[in-house]
Write an enzyme that holds these catalytic residues in place. Structure first.
Site, short mmCIF file in Angstrom:
data_model
loop_
_atom_site.label_atom_id
_atom_site.label_comp_id
_atom_site.label_asym_id
_atom_site.label_seq_id
_atom_site.Cartn_x
_atom_site.Cartn_y
_atom_site.Cartn_z
N GLU A 107 37.37 40.54 45.94
CA GLU A 107 36.18 42.15 46.00
C GLU A 107 35.27 41.50 44.40
O GLU A 107 34.10 42.16 44.03
CB GLU A 107 37.29 42.94 44.82
CG GLU A 107 36.48 44.48 45.68
CD GLU A 107 37.56 45.49 45.37
OE1 GLU A 107 38.88 45.43 45.62
OE2 GLU A 107 36.99 46.86 44.16
N ASP A 108 36.07 41.06 43.24
CA ASP A 108 34.82 41.16 42.89
C ASP A 108 34.58 39.36 42.16
O ASP A 108 33.72 39.01 40.78
CB ASP A 108 35.57 41.29 41.32
CG ASP A 108 35.99 42.49 40.97
OD1 ASP A 108 35.19 43.36 41.81
OD2 ASP A 108 37.06 43.92 40.44
#
Ligand code: MN
Length: 719
Positions: free
Chosen positions: A89-90
């Protein structure tokens, strides 16, 4: 900046990868731990240069999440997934890169907790719902997905302070509505309790503080009694040569809050219970310890439960009993083995801890799988992710009520569900034509709220119709939408017919019928309601805009209702309860309602209306037709005095009665009656009938009395 981060990182309390590895050594293989370390190197590199809002390097967050799973004894793949949970996600890393490095299982776990970042959502709610749906689908494939997510959420909740207030509240609400209930559903008690308390304190900081202070004060009062009971238990266990740990338990703040909020119990009712847990080595010892406890203090009949022989659906096992303790305090005791204790705390997570083919463990896992299957079904039927999320929330609602049909089938209903909700849950037709109901073979009003374990039977009649008045008490969406639907489609002539039937029934309660209504009375009423004809009045009744019983009361001449103003002990109080204009109102002696108590009005032949508290035990014995039970409310700002009974258990000391009485007087409450009952030579029970203005006033009196040293407990008496 750099030096500041340095201090954070150097903080001695900081949990490092080395600490994690040391912790894992207690149950993982050396190679598995090396794998975990490799994941750390991978994650640290991926998150290089990223910081959390607190300013510390990002990688500390996934390590903390991994630590939470390590404490639960989860397998190394879950730990690795926790370390890598934010990588997709990051950071720029793709799922197949993780798969190449750590295998398919880990990649699926990490992908399962990753939010959808490619898609644009119209709203926050929609994004939340779609991401939730994705996670549930991943969780159905591998339940460890939710464990990683819960660990992530728990660490985020622990570090919520640095988040912007509006975002903080949103995360807290989501935690209370979704994640804590999921942890509960999976039996992971340790995570649930912490998630709930953190969510509660973030969402309602003030209430949290007030309750925390109340608990701290009450704890001070309890200390002595608690110590005494604990010493007695320990001594007796030693005498019987039984080894085990004895722990005193306290309800966590959020569960206290929920009970008070739902008005099931007052703070004192809940907090006055002394709870202990005895953890022993073997099942056999559990039963022996139970015998010892029942010998030490007298058990409360009917309260013993054997969840060892018959485990709960989520695998929970324990013996439960309630004892009459010293000073008349109730003592709740749970007795179980170390392994059962672990399962009670870790739920499905215990599956990875004990790989044995233990039956209860298998049952627990099967229960979780069954639930996941249900979720999958629900998601297939839901129109969209938002609807699915709503349905899951309802499903997760921890206070669901389970009742039985006469055939012994279990029905699950939302908390607060009434008989009408039950009827609609059985079938729409049953709901639409129900006219009466029996709970445990007793006829009760349709508005009665159901309790766990009751057996419910619905009486239907051909040609019967839903009453619009039901809308005031049903809680389920199904009942509500069906009643609304009926009302919307009700034609004028049907409304007249329905209104006539409802009015006839109500008139019957006064031994009257439509023919015996005097014209004078009718035209006066039409004028007061600004209606043109009798039919218009019937429509009003049929549509549920006027309670039939009140209309009937107006139409029947006073000498026929058997209700006379000022008759006998009757007291006219037309302004105390809303909507009772023209009715003589009594307050039930059994439950003694005071302003602030939720109340119900029962129309009785000959006695006007009797007001009971909603929780009064006598209510179920009133075999009044449901239309004679009225939703009533206190007029705001009532300033009269109402009698209420309280009892205080006090140490047997000279002058205690005078001290307590003086304190009650100081609070501007009048004492109408006093009684003393000696208990065991050490304590006395003082009983007072006092008059107060409302619940707040009563609470103040009780608070002041409780703060007198030597007052052991105080409570409001109801029947
Ligand atoms: Mn995270």
């Amino acid at each position: 900046m750099a030096s500041e981060q340095q201090t954070v990182a150097d903080d001695e309390s900081r949990f490092l990868i080395s600490d994690l590895c040391t912790m894992l050594e207690s149950y993982l293989e050396q190679e598995q731990i090396q794998e975990v370390y490799r994941a750390y190197l991978f994650g640290a590199e991926a998150h290089e240069g990223q910081h959390r809002l607190s300013g510390e390097p990002y990688i500390y967050h996934p390590i903390e999440a991994a630590r939470i799973l390590g404490e639960l004894g989860m397998d190394h793949k879950s730990i690795i997934a926790a370390i890598l949970h934010d990588v997709i996600e990051d950071t720029g890393i793709a799922k197949d890169q993780i798969e190449a490095e750590f295998g398919n299982e880990v990649a699926e776990l990490v992908d399962g907790v990753s939010k959808l970042t490619q898609i644009e959502f119209a709203s926050q709610a929609e994004a939340q719902a779609e991401n939730f749906r994705k996670m549930i689908l991943a969780m159905v494939r591998d339940i460890r997905v939710i464990l990683v997510k819960l660990a992530d959420r728990l660490h985020n909740m622990r570090t919520l302070d640095v988040i912007r207030p509006d975002k903080r509240r949103r995360i807290a609400r989501e935690t209370l509505e979704i994640y804590a209930p999921i942890a509960n559903r999976l039996g992971i008690n340790s995570l649930r309790v912490e998630l709930e308390d953190l969510g509660f304190s973030a969402l309602y900081p003030l209430r949290y503080k007030v309750l925390e202070k109340a608990v701290r004060e009450a704890r001070g009062h309890r200390k002595e009694v608690l110590k005494k009971i604990e010493t007695s238990i320990k001594r007796r266990m030693r005498q019987e040569k039984l080894a085990g740990r004895i722990l005193s338990r306290e309800k966590h703040l959020y569960s206290l809050y929920r009970k008070i909020r739902d008005k099931t119990l007052s703070f004192d009712d809940i907090y006055d219970v002394y709870a202990f847990r005895i953890v022993v080595d073997r099942v056999d010892t559990c039963y022996r310890a139970l015998g010892v406890m029942h010998n030490l203090y007298k058990p409360v009949p009917g309260k013993f439960k054997d969840y060892i022989a018959i485990p709960k659906a989520n695998g929970y096992q324990s013996l439960h009993t309630i004892l009459f303790g010293p000073y008349g305090v109730p003592i709740e005791v749970q007795i179980r083995t170390e392994e059962m204790d672990k399962v009670a705390e870790s739920g499905v997570a215990a599956h990875w801890l004990y790989k044995s083919g233990d039956a209860s463990m298998d049952q627990m896992h099967a229960g979780a799988r069954e639930w996941l299957r249900e979720l999958l079904e629900m998601q297939k039927h839901a129109g969209n992710p938002v609807e699915f999320l709503e349905n899951v929330k309802i499903d997760l609602f921890p206070d669901a009520v389970y009742v039985f049909t006469p055939a012994g089938e279990i029905m699950k209903l939302p908390h607060g569900a009434t008989l009408v909700d039950f009827a609609y849950a059985v079938h729409t037709d049953v709901g639409n034509t129900c006219i009466a109901a029996k709970v445990d073979r007793q006829l009760v009003p349709l508005r009665t709220r159901l309790l766990n374990g009751q057996t419910v039977e619905i009486v239907t009649a051909e040609g019967a119709h839903p009453s619009p008045a039901w809308l005031s008490f049903v809680v389920s969406a199904k009942a509500r939408s069906n009643i609304r639907h009926y009302q919307k489609n009700l034609k004028q002539e049907d409304a007249v017919g329905l209104g006539r039937r409802m009015l006839d029934r109500a008139l019957g309660a006064f031994d009257a019928d439509a023919d015996s209504i005097s014209r004078k009375q009718l035209s006066a009423l039409l004028k007061e309601y600004s209606l043109r004809s009798f039919d218009d009045l019937l429509v009003e009744v049929g549509m549920g805009r006027r309670p039939a019983v009140l209309v009937a009361r107006y139409l029947v001449p006073a000498d026929q209702t058997g209700i006379e103003a000022g008759q006998g002990e009757a007291v006219m109080r037309p302004l105390v309860i809303k909507g009772t204009e023209g009715l003589v109102t009594h307050f039930a002696k059994c439950c003694r309602p005071i302003p602030g108590d939720p109340v119900i009005g029962i129309i009785t032949k000959g006695r006007g209306m009797v007001i009971h508290t909603e929780t009064c035990r006598n209510l179920s014995e009133h075999k009044h037709p449901p239309e004679n039970c009225l939703d009533v409310q206190w007029e705001p700002g009532v300033d009269e005095e109402f009698p209420v009974e309280i009892s205080a258990v006090v140490a047997d000391r000279r002058g205690m009665l005078a001290t307590v009485a003086a304190t009650i007087g100081d609070c501007d409450a009048n004492i109408e009656n006093v009684g003393i009952e000696e208990r065991d030579g050490l304590t006395n029970t003082l009983m007072f009938t006092i008059t107060v203005h409302n619940r707040k006033h009563l609470a103040e009196v009780m608070r002041r009395v409780r703060s007198i040293p030597s007052v052991i407990r105080i409570m409001r008496l109801r029947n």
